[in-house]
Design an enzyme around this catalytic site. Structure first.
Site, PDB file in Angstrom:
ATOM      1  N   LYS A   1       0.913  -1.140  -0.037  1.00 39.46           N
ATOM      2  CA  LYS A   1      -0.201  -0.053  -0.080  1.00 39.46           C
ATOM      3  C   LYS A   1       0.937   1.294   0.128  1.00 39.46           C
ATOM      4  O   LYS A   1       1.841   1.230   0.702  1.00 39.46           O
ATOM      5  CB  LYS A   1      -0.888  -0.120   1.108  1.00 39.46           C
ATOM      6  CG  LYS A   1      -1.787   1.023   1.622  1.00 39.46           C
ATOM      7  CD  LYS A   1      -3.047   0.541   0.941  1.00 39.46           C
ATOM      8  CE  LYS A   1      -4.095   2.070   0.709  1.00 39.46           C
ATOM      9  NZ  LYS A   1      -3.989   2.755  -0.589  1.00 39.46           N
TER      10      LYS A   1
ATOM     11  N   LYS B   1       4.924   1.956  -3.145  1.00 40.80           N
ATOM     12  CA  LYS B   1       5.084   3.504  -3.633  1.00 40.80           C
ATOM     13  C   LYS B   1       5.329   3.609  -5.123  1.00 40.80           C
ATOM     14  O   LYS B   1       5.827   2.549  -5.353  1.00 40.80           O
ATOM     15  CB  LYS B   1       6.279   4.307  -2.850  1.00 40.80           C
ATOM     16  CG  LYS B   1       5.872   5.645  -2.548  1.00 40.80           C
ATOM     17  CD  LYS B   1       4.717   6.101  -1.608  1.00 40.80           C
ATOM     18  CE  LYS B   1       4.559   7.493  -1.477  1.00 40.80           C
ATOM     19  NZ  LYS B   1       3.552   7.805  -0.427  1.00 40.80           N
TER      20      LYS B   1
ATOM     21  N   THR C   1      -5.360  12.474   8.044  1.00 35.03           N
ATOM     22  CA  THR C   1      -3.847  12.733   8.352  1.00 35.03           C
ATOM     23  C   THR C   1      -3.782  13.808   9.564  1.00 35.03           C
ATOM     24  O   THR C   1      -3.130  13.410  10.611  1.00 35.03           O
ATOM     25  CB  THR C   1      -3.067  13.283   7.211  1.00 35.03           C
ATOM     26  OG1 THR C   1      -3.256  12.032   6.210  1.00 35.03           O
ATOM     27  CG2 THR C   1      -1.666  13.020   7.585  1.00 35.03           C
TER      28      THR C   1
ATOM     29  N   ASN D   1      -3.389  19.977   3.293  1.00 34.89           N
ATOM     30  CA  ASN D   1      -4.146  19.304   3.769  1.00 34.89           C
ATOM     31  C   ASN D   1      -3.882  18.923   5.218  1.00 34.89           C
ATOM     32  O   ASN D   1      -4.635  18.808   6.302  1.00 34.89           O
ATOM     33  CB  ASN D   1      -4.266  17.951   2.952  1.00 34.89           C
ATOM     34  CG  ASN D   1      -5.220  16.999   3.373  1.00 34.89           C
ATOM     35  OD1 ASN D   1      -4.706  15.978   4.432  1.00 34.89           O
ATOM     36  ND2 ASN D   1      -6.417  16.837   2.994  1.00 34.89           N
TER      37      ASN D   1
ATOM     38  N   SER E   1      -7.352   5.273   4.479  1.00 30.46           N
ATOM     39  CA  SER E   1      -7.263   4.719   3.266  1.00 30.46           C
ATOM     40  C   SER E   1      -7.714   3.007   3.144  1.00 30.46           C
ATOM     41  O   SER E   1      -8.335   2.535   2.284  1.00 30.46           O
ATOM     42  CB  SER E   1      -5.942   4.905   2.469  1.00 30.46           C
ATOM     43  OG  SER E   1      -5.848   6.014   1.843  1.00 30.46           O
TER      44      SER E   1
HETATM   45  P1  NAD Z   1      -0.517  19.537   0.434  1.00 30.77           P
HETATM   46  O1  NAD Z   1       0.060  19.732  -0.867  1.00 30.77           O
HETATM   47  O2  NAD Z   1      -1.800  19.554   0.732  1.00 30.77           O
HETATM   48  O3  NAD Z   1       0.319  20.863   1.280  1.00 30.77           O
HETATM   49  C1  NAD Z   1       1.538  21.050   1.381  1.00 30.77           C
HETATM   50  C2  NAD Z   1       1.776  22.349   1.920  1.00 30.77           C
HETATM   51  O4  NAD Z   1       3.165  22.617   2.215  1.00 30.77           O
HETATM   52  C3  NAD Z   1       1.235  23.378   1.071  1.00 30.77           C
HETATM   53  O5  NAD Z   1       0.561  24.433   2.078  1.00 30.77           O
HETATM   54  C4  NAD Z   1       2.385  24.445   0.701  1.00 30.77           C
HETATM   55  O6  NAD Z   1       2.345  25.554   0.500  1.00 30.77           O
HETATM   56  C5  NAD Z   1       3.375  23.936   1.876  1.00 30.77           C
HETATM   57  N1  NAD Z   1       4.747  23.981   1.573  1.00 30.77           N
HETATM   58  C6  NAD Z   1       5.345  23.428   0.269  1.00 30.77           C
HETATM   59  N2  NAD Z   1       6.677  23.723   0.297  1.00 30.77           N
HETATM   60  C7  NAD Z   1       7.138  24.549   1.615  1.00 30.77           C
HETATM   61  C8  NAD Z   1       8.356  24.992   2.278  1.00 30.77           C
HETATM   62  N3  NAD Z   1       9.514  24.992   1.570  1.00 30.77           N
HETATM   63  N4  NAD Z   1       8.096  25.599   3.302  1.00 30.77           N
HETATM   64  C9  NAD Z   1       6.701  25.766   3.970  1.00 30.77           C
HETATM   65  N5  NAD Z   1       5.506  25.065   3.432  1.00 30.77           N
HETATM   66  C10 NAD Z   1       5.899  24.680   2.380  1.00 30.77           C
HETATM   67  O7  NAD Z   1       0.048  18.314   1.081  1.00 30.77           O
HETATM   68  P2  NAD Z   1      -0.180  17.580   2.340  1.00 30.77           P
HETATM   69  O8  NAD Z   1      -1.117  16.423   1.623  1.00 30.77           O
HETATM   70  O9  NAD Z   1      -0.613  18.134   3.229  1.00 30.77           O
HETATM   71  O10 NAD Z   1       1.094  16.723   2.670  1.00 30.77           O
HETATM   72  C11 NAD Z   1       1.949  17.438   3.466  1.00 30.77           C
HETATM   73  C12 NAD Z   1       3.141  16.371   3.939  1.00 30.77           C
HETATM   74  O11 NAD Z   1       2.432  15.685   4.671  1.00 30.77           O
HETATM   75  C13 NAD Z   1       3.937  15.614   3.046  1.00 30.77           C
HETATM   76  O12 NAD Z   1       4.977  15.366   3.453  1.00 30.77           O
HETATM   77  C14 NAD Z   1       3.239  14.385   2.763  1.00 30.77           C
HETATM   78  O13 NAD Z   1       3.989  13.281   2.467  1.00 30.77           O
HETATM   79  C15 NAD Z   1       2.698  14.263   4.135  1.00 30.77           C
HETATM   80  N6  NAD Z   1       1.462  13.107   4.348  1.00 30.77           N
HETATM   81  C16 NAD Z   1       0.508  13.490   3.795  1.00 30.77           C
HETATM   82  C17 NAD Z   1      -0.742  12.739   4.001  1.00 30.77           C
HETATM   83  C18 NAD Z   1      -2.090  13.275   3.429  1.00 30.77           C
HETATM   84  O14 NAD Z   1      -3.054  12.196   3.724  1.00 30.77           O
HETATM   85  N7  NAD Z   1      -2.379  14.202   2.990  1.00 30.77           N
HETATM   86  C19 NAD Z   1      -0.583  11.459   4.461  1.00 30.77           C
HETATM   87  C20 NAD Z   1       0.674  11.204   4.996  1.00 30.77           C
HETATM   88  C21 NAD Z   1       1.749  12.138   4.898  1.00 30.77           C
END
Ligand code: NAD
Length: 422
Positions: free
Chosen positions: A67, A103, A187, A218, A349
């Site tokens: 997954k 992945k 998350t 998110n 998920s």
């Molecule tokens: P997203 O695209 O919704 O949000 C990312 C945010 O980070 C945005 O607000 C963007 O402006 C900001 N950002 C980007 N570069 C930046 C920087 N250099 N400095 C500060 N802010 C910055 O992404 P997301 O889904 O919230 O994911 C964020 C992290 O959480 C990632 O590492 C992702 O792998 C991890 N994650 C997300 C989920 C999920 O379900 N969404 C699950 C597990 C892990």
């Protein structure tokens, strides 16, 4: 082996020291089970064809189908895909989901593609990897620059190839196509459950603790929203361009409304004490809880000495480098590792997949109750292992996961797993 994967694999060695695990198990977990590379030849809108490198890695499937998400990013490479698949293996085991880790990725800048090109690319990915993925084999999900629409195209392509509806092949789908209620904030909510459950142990409390969140996407937004509703002060948030700080506390809903209108957090309605900071300054702000929720490698050797928060919650994947980890641990800073802190996403998920298989859909309250019933005891167990073995929380989470994975490998017996038998 690439540099990122070599670093990630060190976690395995560190965890193995605290468990009585057969060396064959460790040897098995040092390598991905299988990885497939392909070139996607996509028809562009101008009629030409362009090739995009693509990968899918099934790291380990001892505990169930693999997954993990599919990432679209120009810098994606095999090293990164394997590392993310390795992390997914341990994350699924921490949450005790009946999954292994996988992945995928495509080296592409989605901002340069039209919507129709993006759709053809996503369908081409499924065509290339159709034999590799499957509802009981390998189940993708969204990751950076992929979303519910991309998942819908992929599920549709797979269903057409299988000649039957196969919603369980992919999670993170739109609700109308078999997505789960409660996946959107899972998350952030999972991280929130971890903090609220361990807050006394961590020395945090809603009335006294100030929180800084890096990122406002998110994961970050929903975490900040839930913490704010319980009384925690969110004193700083950022996006890729700027950061805002308000010692009296920001209202995440108002910041999100502003971001939706203007595309940035800067300029959000705040009181007179608020100011703009750089992202680097934000990370070094005085606070009780720091939450990196944007991207990899944000807490590094150069700034680990300057972090003032006594607790870090890793909502992002891999935000702390191993060098920074060592410095933070020496300074007594507790890092709640990604494989526990952000496991809420993959957990819901999993709920989506279960609902697809059953053809029976749960109300959002049920999703949230079930998520809590997983996050809290797993967080407690990791905390207890940390105390019992006097180790940092990351190592404790890996010990917890490795114990489960190793038990599964050993339960299969050597013959099934190692060619030539014992
Ligand atoms: P997203 O695209 O919704 O949000 C990312 C945010 O980070 C945005 O607000 C963007 O402006 C900001 N950002 C980007 N570069 C930046 C920087 N250099 N400095 C500060 N802010 C910055 O992404 P997301 O889904 O919230 O994911 C964020 C992290 O959480 C990632 O590492 C992702 O792998 C991890 N994650 C997300 C989920 C999920 O379900 N969404 C699950 C597990 C892990």
């Amino acid at each position: 082996m690439g540099a990122l994967f070599t670093k990630a694999r060190k976690r395995l060695k560190a965890a193995a020291k605290h468990l009585d695990v057969h060396p064959d198990v460790i040897e098995k977990l040092r390598y991905p089970k299988e990885t497939l590379a392909a070139t996607l030849l996509v028809r562009m809108d101008d009629g030409s064809r362009r090739g995009f490198k693509a990968w899918r890695c099934r790291y380990d499937d001892t505990r169930g189908p693999t997954k993990g998400g599919i990432r679209y990013h120009p810098a994606v490479n095999l090293d990164e895909v394997m590392t993310l698949a390795f992390w997914m293996t341990f994350k699924c085991a921490v949450a005790n989901l009946p999954y292994g880790g996988g992945k995928g990725g495509v080296a592409v800048d989605v901002k340069q593609l039209s919507r129709t090109e993006l759709e053809r690319l996503s369908r081409a990915y499924v065509q290339a990897f159709a034999r590799f993925i499957g509802p009981d084999r390998d189940i993708p999900a969204p990751d950076m620059y992929t979303n519910g629409i991309v998942m819908a195209w992929m599920a549709d392509e797979y269903s057409m190839m299988a000649d039957q509806p196969s919603p369980g092949v992919i999670t993170g789908k739109p609700i109308a196509l078999g997505g789960s209620l409660g996946r959107d904030d899972a998350t952030g909510r999972g991280g929130y459950f971890v903090i609220r459950h361990l807050e006394k142990d961590l020395g945090l409390s809603p009335d006294k603790s100030r929180v800084v969140v890096q990122g406002f996407g998110n994961a970050a937004y929903h975490f900040a929203r839930l913490m704010h509703a319980d009384g925690y002060k969110i004193i700083g948030v950022s996006d890729s361009r700027s950061a805002i700080y308000d010692p009296d506390g920001l209202d995440p809903l108002a910041v999100m409304e502003h971001k939706n209108k203007t595309g940035r957090v800067a300029g959000a309605p705040t009181n007179r004490k608020a100011k703009e900071l750089s992202n680097a300054e934000l990370l070094e702000t005085e606070c009780n809880l720091l939450v990196p929720a944007a991207m990899e490698s944000q807490l590094v050797q150069d700034n680990a000495d300057k972090i003032k928060a006594p607790v870090v919650l890793e909502l992002a994947n891999g935000p702390t480098t191993p060098a920074a980890d060592t410095i933070l641990a020496k300074r007594g800073i507790t890092v709640i590792p990604d494989i526990l802190a952000n496991a809420g996403g993959v957990t819901v998920s999993y709920f989506e997949w279960v609902q697809n298989k059953a053809g029976y859909y749960w109300p959002v309250q049920e999703v949230q109750t079930k998520l809590r019933a997983i996050m809290e005891p797993e967080a407690r167990r990791v905390w207890d292992i940390k105390l019992e073995k006097n180790i940092d929380m990351r190592t404790a989470a890996y010990v917890h996961a490795l114990h489960r994975i190793a038990s599964a490998i050993e339960a299969h017996g050597t013959k099934a797993f190692f060619a030539g038998g014992a």
